[in-house]
Design an enzyme around this catalytic site. Structure first.
Site, PDB file in Angstrom:
ATOM      1  N   CYS A 144       0.852  -1.197   0.000  1.00  0.00           N
ATOM      2  CA  CYS A 144       0.000   0.000   0.000  1.00  0.00           C
ATOM      3  C   CYS A 144       0.881   1.238   0.000  1.00  0.00           C
ATOM      4  O   CYS A 144       1.444   1.609   1.037  1.00  0.00           O
ATOM      5  CB  CYS A 144      -0.931  -0.003   1.209  1.00  0.00           C
ATOM      6  SG  CYS A 144      -1.953   1.490   1.343  1.00  0.00           S
ATOM      7  N   CYS A 203      -0.329   4.037   2.273  1.00  0.00           N
ATOM      8  CA  CYS A 203      -0.081   3.756   3.691  1.00  0.00           C
ATOM      9  C   CYS A 203       1.383   3.953   4.078  1.00  0.00           C
ATOM     10  O   CYS A 203       1.683   4.501   5.139  1.00  0.00           O
ATOM     11  CB  CYS A 203      -0.491   2.327   4.026  1.00  0.00           C
ATOM     12  SG  CYS A 203      -2.153   1.851   3.496  1.00  0.00           S
ATOM     13  N   ASP A 204       2.301   3.503   3.218  1.00  0.00           N
ATOM     14  CA  ASP A 204       3.701   3.397   3.617  1.00  0.00           C
ATOM     15  C   ASP A 204       4.685   4.181   2.757  1.00  0.00           C
ATOM     16  O   ASP A 204       5.883   4.212   3.062  1.00  0.00           O
ATOM     17  CB  ASP A 204       4.123   1.918   3.607  1.00  0.00           C
ATOM     18  CG  ASP A 204       3.234   1.058   4.488  1.00  0.00           C
ATOM     19  OD1 ASP A 204       2.909   1.506   5.601  1.00  0.00           O
ATOM     20  OD2 ASP A 204       2.849  -0.050   4.061  1.00  0.00           O
TER      21      ASP A 204
END
Length: 313
Positions: free
Chosen positions: A137, A140-141
């Site tokens: 993701c 997300c990261d």
């Protein structure tokens, strides 16, 4: 402890676009319904940074679109149980049981819209470097790799879109593609190919990743010549497809060999009153628009089924 048994018209399992759309239609029909989600409402849409192919929005952030869908459903009266896990189901033509940690529900109909999760990279050190260089993701990261070199593995729209997103943070993005073509939209591909921070490596495949505590290098193999080499890479993001979240239903619902739910054009499964909708079911295209269509159809058909079942009684 004996759990309280609750009877209701409809339970929707999974609050992505399909589940939220089904909740909107079920609420408009004044059905006694509950939408259960074991994670955050919105599904994969929430992890999409920018969406440019949803009608009515020239460009919208995934989180914003998910929030709007949730808000609309709740304003219409939908009850959403977020961060609740379904522990057990039991389906038959005559009875449906959905058990969570708190209650045992007996709905007249069930819509399964649990979606799919990213398929893990098939490399030996995947688990060792999960969250330490191996990710799925970018939203997300991706910010963890400001000024670093990162890789993206995949050949569809997701891989192309996430490569563009990662270019906002990374100094360099290496897109590893095992074939000499991509399956994504031409406009997105053109943007990738013309981006100064993105390098595309055609006919190369990821073999493994290595490093100390965190990932430091990627081992890749040429799919035409068999040549192998290591390149410096601080992280790799995998976009090689998805796996449906259907383990809970496999004893009752007919699935294809890949685990996706088999339905007819009205989203009906092999069990009367049980439907599959969205990315969790077998179909050619998995887009937000197709998930919304599935949610619409399943809710409308479920409403008819529920009304008819009440008449029988």
């Amino acid at each position: 402890m004996n759990k309280e048994v609750k009877e209701l018209d409809l339970i929707i399992i999974g609050a992505g676009p399909a589940g939220l759309t089904a909740a909107i239609y079920a609420s408009r029909a004044k059905l006694n319904m509950l939408l259960i989600e074991d994670a955050i409402v919105g599904g994969q849409v929430r992890s999409s940074y920018t969406i440019e192919n949803y009608p009515g929005f020239k460009k919208v952030e995934g989180g914003t679109l998910a929030d709007l869908m949730q808000e609309q459903a709740q304003e219409l009266g939908a009850e959403i149980d977020e961060f609740d896990m379904v522990e057990r189901v039991q389906f038959s033509d005559s009875e449906k049981i959905v058990e969570t940690s708190s209650y045992i529900y007996k709905p007249k109909a069930v819509i399964i819209s649990t979606g799919a999760v990213p398929r893990k990279l098939p490399i030996a050190n995947e688990e060792k470097y999960a969250g330490k260089g191996v990710h799925y993701c970018a939203v997300c990261d991706g910010a963890m790799y400001e000024g670093k070199t990162v890789g993206v593995v995949g050949g569809g729209n997701s891989a192309l879109e996430e490569a563009l997103f990662l270019s906002r943070f990374a100094e360099k993005v290496i897109l590893v593609r095992r074939y000499d073509y991509f399956k994504g939209e031409k406009a997105t591909l053109d943007e990738v190919l013309n981006h100064p921070k993105i390098e595309v490596m055609y006919n190369w495949d990821l073999v493994d990743v290595n490093g100390a505590e965190f990932m430091e290098k990627a081992k890749i193999k040429n799919t035409l010549t068999g040549e192998e080499k290591e390149i410096v890479m601080d992280a790799v993001f995998g976009y090689i497809g998805t796996e449906p979240k259907t383990k809970l239903f496999k004893d009752y619902i007919n699935l294809n060999p890949q685990g996706y739910i088999l339905t007819d054009e009205n989203m009906r499964t092999n069990i009367k009153g049980v439907y599959g909708a969205g990315d969790v079911r077998e179909k050619a295209f998995r887009q937000i628009t197709t998930a919304v269509a599935d949610g619409t159809i399943s809710a409308l058909d479920a409403e008819k089924y529920i009304v008819e079942s009440k008449r029988v009684k």
